[in-house]
Motif scaffolding. Sequence first.
Motif, PDB file in Angstrom:
ATOM      1  N   PRO A 145       6.566 -19.181  73.268  1.00 28.78           N
ATOM      2  CA  PRO A 145       5.683 -19.874  71.986  1.00 28.78           C
ATOM      3  C   PRO A 145       5.467 -19.422  70.689  1.00 28.78           C
ATOM      4  CG  PRO A 145       4.911 -20.097  74.401  1.00 28.78           C
ATOM      5  CD  PRO A 145       5.589 -18.675  74.837  1.00 28.78           C
ATOM      6  N   LEU A 146       5.275 -20.060  70.050  1.00 28.23           N
ATOM      7  CA  LEU A 146       5.049 -19.510  68.684  1.00 28.23           C
ATOM      8  C   LEU A 146       3.467 -18.527  68.597  1.00 28.23           C
ATOM      9  CD1 LEU A 146       7.028 -22.101  66.374  1.00 28.23           C
ATOM     10  CD2 LEU A 146       8.312 -19.251  67.735  1.00 28.23           C
ATOM     11  N   VAL A 147       3.540 -17.379  68.519  1.00 29.70           N
ATOM     12  CA  VAL A 147       2.151 -16.666  68.059  1.00 29.70           C
ATOM     13  C   VAL A 147       2.287 -16.039  66.676  1.00 29.70           C
ATOM     14  CG1 VAL A 147       1.830 -16.405  70.198  1.00 29.70           C
ATOM     15  CG2 VAL A 147       2.908 -14.451  68.870  1.00 29.70           C
ATOM     16  N   ALA A 148       0.984 -15.396  66.438  1.00 31.93           N
ATOM     17  CA  ALA A 148       0.296 -14.387  65.152  1.00 31.93           C
ATOM     18  C   ALA A 148      -0.851 -13.986  65.461  1.00 31.93           C
ATOM     19  CB  ALA A 148       0.630 -15.423  64.159  1.00 31.93           C
ATOM     20  N   VAL A 149      -0.565 -12.495  64.260  1.00 30.40           N
ATOM     21  CA  VAL A 149      -1.939 -11.935  64.417  1.00 30.40           C
ATOM     22  C   VAL A 149      -2.361 -11.661  62.974  1.00 30.40           C
ATOM     23  CG1 VAL A 149      -2.566  -9.481  65.109  1.00 30.40           C
ATOM     24  CG2 VAL A 149      -1.330 -10.297  66.630  1.00 30.40           C
ATOM     25  N   VAL A 150      -3.582 -12.381  62.896  1.00 27.29           N
ATOM     26  CA  VAL A 150      -4.234 -12.038  61.225  1.00 27.29           C
ATOM     27  C   VAL A 150      -5.102 -11.192  61.833  1.00 27.29           C
ATOM     28  CG1 VAL A 150      -4.335 -14.722  61.561  1.00 27.29           C
ATOM     29  CG2 VAL A 150      -6.097 -13.623  62.345  1.00 27.29           C
TER      30      VAL A 150
END
Length: 892
Positions: free
Chosen positions: A638-643
């Motif tokens: 699954p596509l993830v991101a960190v901010v």
Amino acid sequence: MRRLRAWLLRCVGLFRTEQGSREFAEELEAHLQMHIEDNLRSGLDPQEARRRALMKLGGMQQTKEKYRDRSSLPLFEMLWSDIRFGARVLWKSRGFTMVAIVTLALGIGANTAIFSIVNGVLLNPLPFPQPERLVALHESKPNFDKGSISYPNFLDWQKDNHTFSSMAVARRYAFVLTGRGEAEQVNAEFVSGSFFPLLGVNPILGRTFTPAEEQGGAAPVALISEGLWQRKFSSLPNVLGQNITLDGRDFTIVGVIPASFHLRLPSFRERDIYAPIRQWNNSILMNRDAGLGFHGIGRLKPGVTLAQAQADMEQVTRNLATAFPDADKGIGASIVPLKEQITGDVRPFLLVLLAAVGFVLLLACVNVASLLLARSAGRRREFAVRTALGASRRRVVCQLLTESLLLGIISGAIGLLLAVWGTHAALKLAPMALPRADEIGLDVRVLVFTMLVSLLSGTLFGLVPAWKTSRADPQTALKEGGRGASGTHNRAQSAFVVAEIAVALVLLIGAGLMVRSLSRLANVDPGFNPRNVLNFDLSFPPSLGHATPDQTLAAIRNLDDKLNSTAGVTTVSQVWGALPMGSDDEQLFWLDGHPKPANQTGMSWAVDYIVEPDYLKVMQIALKRGRFFTPQDDEHSPLVAVVDEVFAQKYFPDQVPIGKRIVMNNSSRTLQIVGVVNHVKQWGLDLDDTQSLRAQIYIPCMQMPDDFLAMISGGTGVLVRYTGNLAPAFDAIRRTSRQMSSQQVIYGDQTMDSIIADSTAERRFAMILLGAFAAVALILASVGVYGVVAYVVGQRTQEIGIRMALGARRRDVLNLILWQGTRLALLGVAIGIAGAFALTRLMADLLYGVAATDPVTFAVLALTLTVVAMTACYLPARRATRVDPVAALRCE
């Protein structure tokens, strides 16, 4: 004394011919002084020494006929006579002359060096035809006044405008050159066909690009630099039509760009290779919403003003926004004079430096004027005799100014040589801080500036001593025999000292503020640990140029494995997108669950970092919440991101951002936030907090879409944390790369420490030069105080002797002399504080974390200068306490 005057006049025999009297008196006085000094050195008392000197000069009466016929000399001959006499006087006082010349040469040389930099950077026109018509072009968009231009927008700007005779855009690139020795990376620029004709740059061989070569599908062609032509083709004239292999493709060489071509812009540097834009294999090149780092230049039509061009482009961009609302809504055009674009923010730094070095020259002039004033007291008898013989006040002033101008001219010539050395040293000190550095040098304007400064300096420091000397009463001077200085001389010298202290304090405070500013910057946390981190670019072998996404991902993983096993390397992460304080890239998005904005203007922006799982370990960025990427965050997960914290606070205030989702505009993919990290300084240590765009997002490179992977198949950016020294670690990395492929090239290596240092280069350059000027000012002021107090001690020897003979203690004499110098220093410090309070406000934009009126800086440097000045006073004051009263009274 009346008899002496009558005897001298009889010797001259020219009671009514002033010119002859003056010239004969000058020679007579010179000989008289010389013989008196010789007799005094032989042990005779002053009266006997004077008597014997007069007897020896009796034979000079025969020379009066020689001067009788010169009573009406032409102006040029009079001037030449003054110059010759002034040169003899200066040669006779070689010690004084050397000190004066060195002092002035330093001031003139420093001024010439800084002016040559200001001249080359700010004053000289750009080296292109009609440079006043050249402008830089950018897109204005949310968060960026000078954003990159999408290529389709540029084509429409070029077609629809009515105020430009020509437009062009450019974008940096790097090719791998093969087939001519060892594979190497060459810097390149993709340019539009009108780029070089717009600037008036003609190839030394061949031609520039034709309109047909700018079209998609055209055969690859390239222009090469003169340097590459010499290095790879031995300057052979048959280079035209030959092929050069770049990234595995053959480009036909159509021209050679001269080495004299220089242009530095955000999107452009002089390079080895220039290719048409459509030769860039980028799948999103024709996307109207993709800037891709293109910036432009334009040439205005004759008679068109900047305001007219701006109004014209506003109409063009409004029409595009109507035609393409999804991409161009809120997009405008920004037009900046090309010279202003090139010089950037360096103007205030250079103007502050020019003002500072002007203060240094003023100090040098004041110091030499003080020396001349003290020296003129010893020549009072000489000028009294001249006046008694009929010399006018104007004649005395002219002679003294001639001597001063000789000092100024000689100092100017030496200062010019020092300026050549100083300019080279300044350019080596901080080459990144100065645009147009290659255009800095000595030209006619700099030579004229040096000549004017030398003449004005000579006039400035010679005027007061000449005026004071010409006002002296000849009868009083002849009676005193030149023993003492008038109160007027002392007051003038005291005023000089006060001025020196005040100017020195202004410079010290200016330098102190810059030091404190840089100190504050050095203590700013960039959000990561730059120590032992190396950044470089690596080009994959040309065989990967047409790789599938799976092959590109395999090459990325293979590179990670090889580098991680390299000696000296602890952690590796490949990087795309933005690099803190190095390069920027942005993503547009909207929050999941919210309607998609109608156009890009309504979307949210974030700086994007496309990285690998070990990125946080390499940069040592703190994880605040959740997790960072793992190797399992790949193309199948699954596509993830960190901010970062700024992103979380801005878009999810008082909420937990973990689990929230965002939708990316470029791919309409939805990413889930899995972690929050510390904010890093993207825009610089000093500017980051002032930017509107600060939110940051991290995306795993293994999850990027296929079109992105196709775009990066030519190469990658790499961040490495290493142990030990850089050189052996980097050598090991190079060996690893060569073992993987001889056509794999590493280039653009730079440590993160140096990237941070480059971001503060302008401030560091200004601080070093201001510090150097302040040190010179402190030395000159100290010498000035010491000289005046020492001179006063010498003139008050009889008074001191009488005081001590009447019972004054040595401590009383010490306090008397010390207080006389200290009160001058305190007055100078008070005036300097007031001046600094007014002038340092002009530096407000150059400072960081410290006010232009910082009380700590003012207090510490004022106290320091006072202590230094008191030390300079103490040395001659201490010598005064050792005066023998008997010897002092006998001498007088």
